[in-house]
Design a protein around this motif. Sequence first.
Motif, mmCIF file in Angstrom:
data_model
loop_
_atom_site.group_PDB
_atom_site.id
_atom_site.type_symbol
_atom_site.label_atom_id
_atom_site.label_comp_id
_atom_site.label_asym_id
_atom_site.label_seq_id
_atom_site.Cartn_x
_atom_site.Cartn_y
_atom_site.Cartn_z
ATOM 1 N N GLU A 161 0.820 -1.201 0.000
ATOM 2 C CA GLU A 161 0.000 0.000 0.000
ATOM 3 C C GLU A 161 0.863 1.264 0.000
ATOM 4 N N ARG A 164 1.949 1.629 -3.560
ATOM 5 C CA ARG A 164 0.782 2.016 -4.360
ATOM 6 C C ARG A 164 0.505 3.519 -4.297
ATOM 7 N N MET A 182 1.948 -7.311 2.453
ATOM 8 C CA MET A 182 0.604 -6.762 2.650
ATOM 9 C C MET A 182 0.175 -6.856 4.092
ATOM 10 N N TYR A 185 -6.464 -6.392 6.470
ATOM 11 C CA TYR A 185 -7.553 -5.450 6.707
ATOM 12 C C TYR A 185 -8.689 -6.160 7.427
ATOM 13 N N ASP A 203 -0.092 -9.973 6.296
ATOM 14 C CA ASP A 203 -0.800 -11.057 5.630
ATOM 15 C C ASP A 203 0.219 -11.933 4.921
ATOM 16 N N HIS A 219 -0.817 -13.192 -7.735
ATOM 17 C CA HIS A 219 -1.394 -11.881 -8.028
ATOM 18 C C HIS A 219 -1.710 -11.708 -9.511
#
Lengths: 302, 302
Positions: A161, A164, A182, A185, A203, A219
């Motif tokens: 993130e 990103r 990652m 969430y 994660d 992915h």
Amino acid sequence: MIDPLPSWRPGPTRSALVAFLDAVTDIPLPDRVAMFDVDGTLWCEKPEYVQLLFFVDGLQRAIAERPELAERPEYAAVLTGDQAALAELGLARVALALAETFAGLTPAGFDERVQAFFAGAQHPTLGRPLGTAVYQPMLELIAALRQRDVDVFLVTGGGTEFVRGISLATFGVAPERVVGTMIKYAYERRDEGPTLIRTAEVDGAANEGPAKVEALQRHTGRRPIFAAGNSLGDRELLEYALAGPGPTLALLVDHDDAQREMAYESTAGTIDDDVQIVELGRAEGWTIASMRDDWTTVFPSA
Amino acid sequence: MIDPLPSWRPGPTRSALVAFLDAVTDIPLPDRVAMFDVDGTLWCEKPEYVQLLFFVDGLQRAIAERPELAERPEYAAVLTGDQAALAELGLARVALALAETFAGLTPAGFDERVQAFFAGAQHPTLGRPLGTAVYQPMLELIAALRQRDVDVFLVTGGGTEFVRGISLATFGVAPERVVGTMIKYAYERRDEGPTLIRTAEVDGAANEGPAKVEALQRHTGRRPIFAAGNSLGDRELLEYALAGPGPTLALLVDHDDAQREMAYESTAGTIDDDVQIVELGRAEGWTIASMRDDWTTVFPSA
């Protein structure tokens, strides 16, 4: 014709890249996939990882609100730069503790923090905005691949993130094409509506070594024909790309330019201290990009 | 002007979709993200999930080579269609056992199996190739969104790699835009070169309910402005999309067409048997697509 790689000096490395760019247009579209590592491959990773600077910034904000946080061992070691304490705690534990300072944010809230950070951050030694400590020759290579309809992905050991937050503006790569480490969430129904909330839990594993190859399959479902990296954490990514059918290329950035950037042997991600990545790369048939010899320019002009 | 939705009958549902398609062109490009569930939303999920048919086909091939496999309880229940035994074992355990028959394949090897399956498979009741038991009106909607530069992702409870095998040819969606339940891979250095090998282990949870929203964030880092689903497993996906800022739309496919497809209440993914998805959808402000009333055509012509 316009030279797609103006910052690459004539020589074997440039020639190999140009030959690959020529060959790419004969490859079927679904096979045109390129993967770039980020830290040390697209932007500076010294004297500290960009994300570590972001984490420290976040920590300082958190401490301004809750001064008692400064006493936590992981935070104290970061704030004082106590290398012995940091080594004893381990980078993974320190990184996790730092990630906690962002727990509770929504994806949009975290992105705002990333934007605010890059708006103000300077590189610690290079005297330029941190977000511009990126390698001009690599930007040209990404652009040349994209122009030939190659789908470009970023495969980072760092936080997905975080990368990103700047991937589109800095590298022209959409957020969904960033594969990294990652955070988990949690989905919550709040008064203001359903939302996702960052936890402090990672994660899966950190995205280094063989995990990078597994993650890119998870992915993207596609095998790269091109991969670029700079450290042992990229070894499997590079060898997997190179071993595929058809024209392939594995590119290793060699940080050998003490004058314009830094000279160091990349050791990140290694479990075998005896392996020298550049030596390994030559033996494996990787294309080596010497920052000193192959790049006429290192950073974009202002 | 060409009608982008020729198979949608005039009425409130069609009007809502057209209004959304008009509004979309004013939305900034990075926010143009649409998520579609697959089973029961883009193709038939009755009388069996498409992937279950694929798994059974794989099981039959495996048993041809190793007849003793037929005695394993999960496989015996599948082969005899023993509903009581299947219910007792649970779909998750049966699916995992079936996934084992593909362990050891490379990504390319698995893809070959998917291609071979769709080349021969017929839908069990509809009298058409299985790969064409897809909803023409939804294909038109995907195409209309893509034409307006909306990035379309598939978010499935099913196997990611299975859907990837047909996503580009059938839905025009690239493999990296499929987010589903994922098998773990192992990176191996083999004589023929470095490769990824499928394991029989699922990576994380099955992609249903809140997990779908978490997975799409993990995978794309983007919040959808449009989501389409058909079951309680899509509830969070739909409410998350609808609650975002700006023009948003949540579309629910209602299987109410006993004549052309099937009439049933979708219950997949539910932990609350009392919730009726269509009733819930109306209360939540979702746009309901009645297969019977809103679609002039259900399936593509041959």
